[in-house]
Enzyme design. Structure first.
Site, PDB file in Angstrom:
ATOM      1  N   ARG A  78      24.419  10.832  -5.273  1.00 30.47           N
ATOM      2  CA  ARG A  78      24.475  10.220  -3.943  1.00 30.47           C
ATOM      3  C   ARG A  78      25.645   9.253  -3.762  1.00 30.47           C
ATOM      4  NH1 ARG A  78      18.082   9.103  -3.144  1.00 30.47           N
ATOM      5  NH2 ARG A  78      17.669  11.281  -2.653  1.00 30.47           N
ATOM      6  N   SER A 113       0.815  -1.218   0.000  1.00 34.06           N
ATOM      7  CA  SER A 113       0.000   0.000   0.000  1.00 34.06           C
ATOM      8  C   SER A 113       0.845   1.263   0.000  1.00 34.06           C
ATOM      9  CB  SER A 113      -0.947  -0.013   1.203  1.00 34.06           C
ATOM     10  OG  SER A 113      -0.190  -0.120   2.404  1.00 34.06           O
ATOM     11  N   GLY A 114       1.985   1.228  -0.721  1.00 31.28           N
ATOM     12  CA  GLY A 114       2.751   2.454  -0.942  1.00 31.28           C
ATOM     13  C   GLY A 114       2.236   3.147  -2.189  1.00 31.28           C
ATOM     14  N   GLU A 140      17.807  18.816  -6.561  1.00 34.41           N
ATOM     15  CA  GLU A 140      18.517  17.770  -5.834  1.00 34.41           C
ATOM     16  C   GLU A 140      19.749  17.330  -6.606  1.00 34.41           C
ATOM     17  OE1 GLU A 140      16.008  14.672  -4.395  1.00 34.41           O
ATOM     18  OE2 GLU A 140      14.780  16.078  -3.278  1.00 34.41           O
ATOM     19  N   LYS A 199       1.233  -5.807   4.682  1.00 38.39           N
ATOM     20  CA  LYS A 199       1.614  -6.658   5.824  1.00 38.39           C
ATOM     21  C   LYS A 199       1.560  -5.952   7.165  1.00 38.39           C
ATOM     22  CE  LYS A 199       6.635  -6.331   5.183  1.00 38.39           C
ATOM     23  NZ  LYS A 199       7.876  -7.071   4.982  1.00 38.39           N
ATOM     24  N   HIS A 217      22.235   6.257   0.949  1.00 39.13           N
ATOM     25  CA  HIS A 217      21.992   7.691   1.123  1.00 39.13           C
ATOM     26  C   HIS A 217      23.133   8.246   1.960  1.00 39.13           C
ATOM     27  CE1 HIS A 217      20.212  11.530   1.950  1.00 39.13           C
ATOM     28  NE2 HIS A 217      19.255  11.254   1.086  1.00 39.13           N
ATOM     29  N   HIS A 238      19.663   2.883   1.172  1.00 39.50           N
ATOM     30  CA  HIS A 238      18.496   3.738   0.955  1.00 39.50           C
ATOM     31  C   HIS A 238      17.561   3.235  -0.130  1.00 39.50           C
ATOM     32  CE1 HIS A 238      16.239   7.399   1.036  1.00 39.50           C
ATOM     33  NE2 HIS A 238      16.564   7.731  -0.200  1.00 39.50           N
ATOM     34  N   SER A 292      12.153   7.937  -8.173  1.00 31.46           N
ATOM     35  CA  SER A 292      11.473   6.676  -7.839  1.00 31.46           C
ATOM     36  C   SER A 292       9.979   6.848  -7.602  1.00 31.46           C
ATOM     37  CB  SER A 292      12.120   6.001  -6.628  1.00 31.46           C
ATOM     38  OG  SER A 292      12.453   6.934  -5.669  1.00 31.46           O
ATOM     39  N   LEU A 293       9.591   7.951  -6.974  1.00 28.17           N
ATOM     40  CA  LEU A 293       8.146   8.193  -6.823  1.00 28.17           C
ATOM     41  C   LEU A 293       7.536   8.366  -8.214  1.00 28.17           C
ATOM     42  CD1 LEU A 293       8.140  10.670  -3.768  1.00 28.17           C
ATOM     43  CD2 LEU A 293       7.477   8.265  -3.743  1.00 28.17           C
ATOM     44  N   ARG A 339      20.174   5.357  -9.297  1.00 33.65           N
ATOM     45  CA  ARG A 339      18.940   6.137  -9.411  1.00 33.65           C
ATOM     46  C   ARG A 339      19.199   7.624  -9.218  1.00 33.65           C
ATOM     47  NH1 ARG A 339      14.617   7.539  -4.968  1.00 33.65           N
ATOM     48  NH2 ARG A 339      16.520   7.625  -3.767  1.00 33.65           N
ATOM     49  N   GLY A 357      10.883  14.737  -2.709  1.00 27.59           N
ATOM     50  CA  GLY A 357       9.812  15.040  -3.641  1.00 27.59           C
ATOM     51  C   GLY A 357       9.802  14.153  -4.853  1.00 27.59           C
ATOM     52  N   ALA A 374       9.116   9.466   2.359  1.00 22.63           N
ATOM     53  CA  ALA A 374       9.837  10.237   1.342  1.00 22.63           C
ATOM     54  C   ALA A 374       9.786  11.718   1.683  1.00 22.63           C
ATOM     55  CB  ALA A 374       9.244   9.976  -0.037  1.00 22.63           C
TER      56      ALA A 374
HETATM   57  C1  LIG Z   1      13.460   7.977   4.045  1.00 22.42           C
HETATM   58  C2  LIG Z   1      13.186   7.875   2.582  1.00 22.42           C
HETATM   59  C3  LIG Z   1      13.094   9.025   1.811  1.00 22.42           C
HETATM   60  C4  LIG Z   1      12.837   8.945   0.437  1.00 22.42           C
HETATM   61  N1  LIG Z   1      12.689  10.088  -0.289  1.00 22.42           N
HETATM   62  C5  LIG Z   1      12.352  10.002  -1.614  1.00 22.42           C
HETATM   63  C6  LIG Z   1      12.074  11.174  -2.366  1.00 22.42           C
HETATM   64  O1  LIG Z   1      12.114  12.296  -1.870  1.00 22.42           O
HETATM   65  N2  LIG Z   1      11.746  11.017  -3.679  1.00 22.42           N
HETATM   66  C7  LIG Z   1      11.673   9.804  -4.302  1.00 22.42           C
HETATM   67  O2  LIG Z   1      11.369   9.726  -5.497  1.00 22.42           O
HETATM   68  N3  LIG Z   1      11.907   8.675  -3.583  1.00 22.42           N
HETATM   69  C8  LIG Z   1      12.218   8.749  -2.268  1.00 22.42           C
HETATM   70  N4  LIG Z   1      12.450   7.609  -1.550  1.00 22.42           N
HETATM   71  C9  LIG Z   1      12.216   6.320  -2.200  1.00 22.42           C
HETATM   72  C10 LIG Z   1      10.721   6.112  -2.338  1.00 22.42           C
HETATM   73  O3  LIG Z   1      10.077   6.591  -1.187  1.00 22.42           O
HETATM   74  C11 LIG Z   1      10.387   4.646  -2.526  1.00 22.42           C
HETATM   75  O4  LIG Z   1      11.162   4.100  -3.547  1.00 22.42           O
HETATM   76  C12 LIG Z   1       8.908   4.493  -2.891  1.00 22.42           C
HETATM   77  O5  LIG Z   1       8.108   5.158  -1.952  1.00 22.42           O
HETATM   78  C13 LIG Z   1       8.560   3.036  -2.943  1.00 22.42           C
HETATM   79  O6  LIG Z   1       7.181   2.936  -3.115  1.00 22.42           O
HETATM   80  P1  LIG Z   1       6.536   1.513  -3.244  1.00 22.42           P
HETATM   81  O7  LIG Z   1       5.086   1.709  -3.426  1.00 22.42           O
HETATM   82  O8  LIG Z   1       7.282   0.739  -4.255  1.00 22.42           O
HETATM   83  O9  LIG Z   1       6.858   0.798  -1.836  1.00 22.42           O
HETATM   84  P2  LIG Z   1       6.535   1.243  -0.334  1.00 22.42           P
HETATM   85  O10 LIG Z   1       6.053   2.625  -0.267  1.00 22.42           O
HETATM   86  O11 LIG Z   1       7.701   0.886   0.494  1.00 22.42           O
HETATM   87  O12 LIG Z   1       5.340   0.267   0.051  1.00 22.42           O
HETATM   88  C14 LIG Z   1       5.562  -1.113   0.173  1.00 22.42           C
HETATM   89  C15 LIG Z   1       4.303  -1.751   0.680  1.00 22.42           C
HETATM   90  O13 LIG Z   1       4.370  -3.164   0.550  1.00 22.42           O
HETATM   91  C16 LIG Z   1       3.937  -3.792   1.753  1.00 22.42           C
HETATM   92  N5  LIG Z   1       4.557  -5.117   1.808  1.00 22.42           N
HETATM   93  C17 LIG Z   1       5.869  -5.443   1.752  1.00 22.42           C
HETATM   94  N6  LIG Z   1       6.014  -6.778   1.776  1.00 22.42           N
HETATM   95  C18 LIG Z   1       4.767  -7.319   1.856  1.00 22.42           C
HETATM   96  C19 LIG Z   1       4.247  -8.637   1.918  1.00 22.42           C
HETATM   97  N7  LIG Z   1       5.042  -9.710   1.904  1.00 22.42           N
HETATM   98  N8  LIG Z   1       2.914  -8.806   2.014  1.00 22.42           N
HETATM   99  C20 LIG Z   1       2.072  -7.732   2.060  1.00 22.42           C
HETATM  100  N9  LIG Z   1       2.505  -6.459   1.993  1.00 22.42           N
HETATM  101  C21 LIG Z   1       3.834  -6.251   1.889  1.00 22.42           C
HETATM  102  C22 LIG Z   1       4.386  -2.829   2.830  1.00 22.42           C
HETATM  103  O14 LIG Z   1       3.725  -3.086   4.034  1.00 22.42           O
HETATM  104  C23 LIG Z   1       4.017  -1.500   2.155  1.00 22.42           C
HETATM  105  O15 LIG Z   1       2.638  -1.290   2.294  1.00 22.42           O
HETATM  106  C24 LIG Z   1      12.707   7.674  -0.180  1.00 22.42           C
HETATM  107  C25 LIG Z   1      12.810   6.522   0.593  1.00 22.42           C
HETATM  108  C26 LIG Z   1      13.050   6.617   1.963  1.00 22.42           C
HETATM  109  C27 LIG Z   1      13.148   5.365   2.771  1.00 22.42           C
END
Ligand SMILES: Cc1cc2nc3c(=O)[nH]c(=O)nc-3n(C[C@H](O)[C@H](O)[C@H](O)COP(=O)(O)OP(=O)(O)OC[C@H]3O[C@@H](n4cnc5c(N)ncnc54)[C@H](O)[C@@H]3O)c2cc1C
Length: 511
Positions: free
Chosen positions: A281, A10-11, A111, A32, A234, A342, A382-383, A377, A46, A43
């Protein structure tokens, strides 16, 4: 359980896809932990997109390609960059409150690695704001069923014995539910959006959920996984004994913060004379790593004291407050920082529509390896990648919905997950967690050496054997499953690092 789509995570990737897919069919969205326990929610910096008149697609493409060290897929880079403005508009329409200037236009941050100001942000709470808006949109949607505290264990594949591993159809997933039971979730399309794998390292900016589950799950199902050697560290995580995984955003350097060593010297000029603190980075992380090793210091310092307190409070509210709560006044004193794992550039290989090499299995967001990032990257891409690919995957499903919808029910073997007695010694799990994270940090970290990689391979293989026995012997738990996944991800990172014999992008070899 049965639905048209099963979305895992749910990201930003999982939510964006679910909101769109709900227009086509029923969606089961499992996560999970709680809905907002995601990297997305953390994040800060941005989301990058070409929206200013002084910027251009070509410049964003060139910045991405040059950061990717010649390993990006140019077609994918162009597609993502050109789709950026549209997806950003969509986020705004969904209610994401990006910061605007006096003229009502998006206020854009700059950035490292970007030649232009092109990062839309909600101060340093961008991810939280995006997650908030997407969750609120999702909640309005009746076709989506959300299951919190449900963990995907493995995929259900059809049982056609004529087909080899990797050629079978994905027809759903085994899920450990909040009652500790394994349930089958059947679906026509399964979408892995499980985020990254930062927890494989001792120090990471990632949340606890980042255990590489999607990558391990897809790999076990025979999907192709690639570029696992490219782990982005990072450069600036807060160094404080009370702070767990707290990131000091790149945007702080974007606003002119200087990196100082313990002698108060601006050491970046020794390593990156031209770009200094705004180098990519990997360059900054390596410079800090080298400087710390050379001086024997536990950390370096990020100095933003030339900015007024009012500016810092407004531009970086989370960082300002978090540091303040730990007794650090960033308007007066430099911030102690260290590098930490990171972002994982590698992952489950997908095509331009988010399709993996396993039929009916998609992968989006950090779990996927789409070809955008190559060997490194570019910040804030990534967002962007997550929303662009969520849209592409949706469009693919929409176009092929007739075929996907008519998918026949396929015979599968029944519950393969062993249900034995409860593990009575949690230490068996925690000890192995500790070994993996330390081995990876010390032997497979920012700067690598073949001899250390070989040692790591041996150690991780021993741990993996032990984990497999635990997995077969005891009733599965979240912690055990995560450990099993992280050990597999560790071995994939080591294997990929051993195969790449030359330093490129984030993969830096001493020999
Ligand atoms: C501190 C930080 C700052 C960042 N800043 C930036 C930024 O400014 N700009 C940018 O572009 N990127 C940034 N990033 C990277 C970016 O945030 C991530 O790459 C992006 O949010 C990933 O999104 P996602 O939907 O792929 O995964 P996530 O947002 O991590 O969501 C993963 C989801 O999967 C679920 N999950 C995992 N395994 C399971 C399982 N086995 N069963 C059920 N559910 C599961 C988790 O519970 C969660 O809900 C940052 C990352 C971090 C950690």
């Amino acid at each position: 359980m049965e639905s048209d789509f099963l979305v895992v995570g749910s990201g930003i990737a999982g939510l964006s896809f679910s909101i769109k897919a709900a227009g086509l069919g029923t969606v089961n969205l499992i996560t999970k932990k709680k809905e907002v326990d995601t990297a997305t929610n953390l994040a800060q910096g941005g989301i990058a997109a070409v929206v200013s008149g002084s910027d251009s697609f070509d410049e964003h493409i060139n910045d991405t390609l040059s950061s990717g060290a010649g390993l990006c897929d140019e077609e994918v880079v162009r597609m993502v960059v050109e789709n950026g403005p549209e997806r950003l508009k969509e986020l705004v329409a969904l209610g994401v409150d990006f910061v605007k200037n006096k003229k009502g236009l998006l206020s854009l941050g700059r950035e490292g690695g970007h030649s232009q100001r092109r990062v839309a942000h909600a101060y340093d709470l961008t991810g939280r704001e995006i997650e908030r808006a997407l969750v609120s949109e999702l909640e309005k949607n009746k076709s989506v069923n959300l299951y919190e505290d449900h963990m995907c264990v493995d995929l259900i594949l059809d049982e056609d014995s004529d087909k080899s591993r990797g050629d079978r159809d994905c027809v759903g997933a085994y899920v450990l539910n909040n009652q500790g039971l394994i349930e089958e979730f059947r679906a026509k399309v399964v979408v892995l959006c499980t985020g990254g794998a930062g927890k494989v390292y001792l120090y990471t900016s990632n949340p606890d959920i980042a255990t590489g589950d999607g990558i391990a799950i897809a790999y076990r199902a025979g999907a192709l996984v690639d570029k696992m050697e490219f782990v982005q560290f990072h450069p600036t995580c807060l160094y404080h004994h009370m702070a767990k995984n707290f990131l000091i955003s790149e945007a702080v350097r974007g606003e002119g913060a200087l990196l100082l060593n313990k002698q108060n010297e601006r050491f970046m000029e020794k390593y990156e004379k031209e770009e200094m603190e705004l180098a990519t980075r990997d360059k900054v992380a390596r410079a800090i790593d080298k400087e710390m090793k050379k001086t024997g210091a536990d950390c370096v310092y990020l100095d933003i004291t030339h900015k007024k307190r009012e500016f810092l409070e407004k531009r970086f509210p989370t960082i300002y407050e978090r540091c303040k709560s730990l007794g650090l006044d960033i308007a007066k004193k430099p911030i102690p920082v260290v590098p930490a794992a990171h972002y994982l550039c590698g992952g489950v290989v997908t095509d331009i529509n988010g399709r993996t090499t396993v039929k009916n299995l998609l992968a989006l967001g950090e779990t996927a390896c789409t070809g955008l990032h190559g060997g490194n990257r570019l910040a804030s891409n990534s967002l962007l990648e997550a929303v662009v690919f969520a849209d592409k995957a949706f469009c693919y499903c929409q176009k092929n919905w007739k075929n996907l919808k008519e998918k026949k029910s396929i015979k599968v073997r029944m519950d393969k997950i062993p249900q034995k007695s409860k593990i009575d010694e949690e230490i068996l799990i925690n000890h192995n967690w500790d070994i993996i994270r330390r081995v990876m940090w010390n032997y497979v970290g920012i700067v690598r050496k073949e001899s250390r990689l070989l040692l790591a391979k041996q150690r991780i293989a021993e741990v993996q054997k032990e984990i497999e026995i635990i997995f077969r012997t005891y009733k599965v738990t979240y912690n055990m499953l995560e450990l099993r996944n992280i050990s597999l991800v560790a071995s994939l990172i080591i294997e990929a690092s051993l195969k790449r014999k030359k330093s490129v992008g984030l993969h830096c070899l001493l020999d």
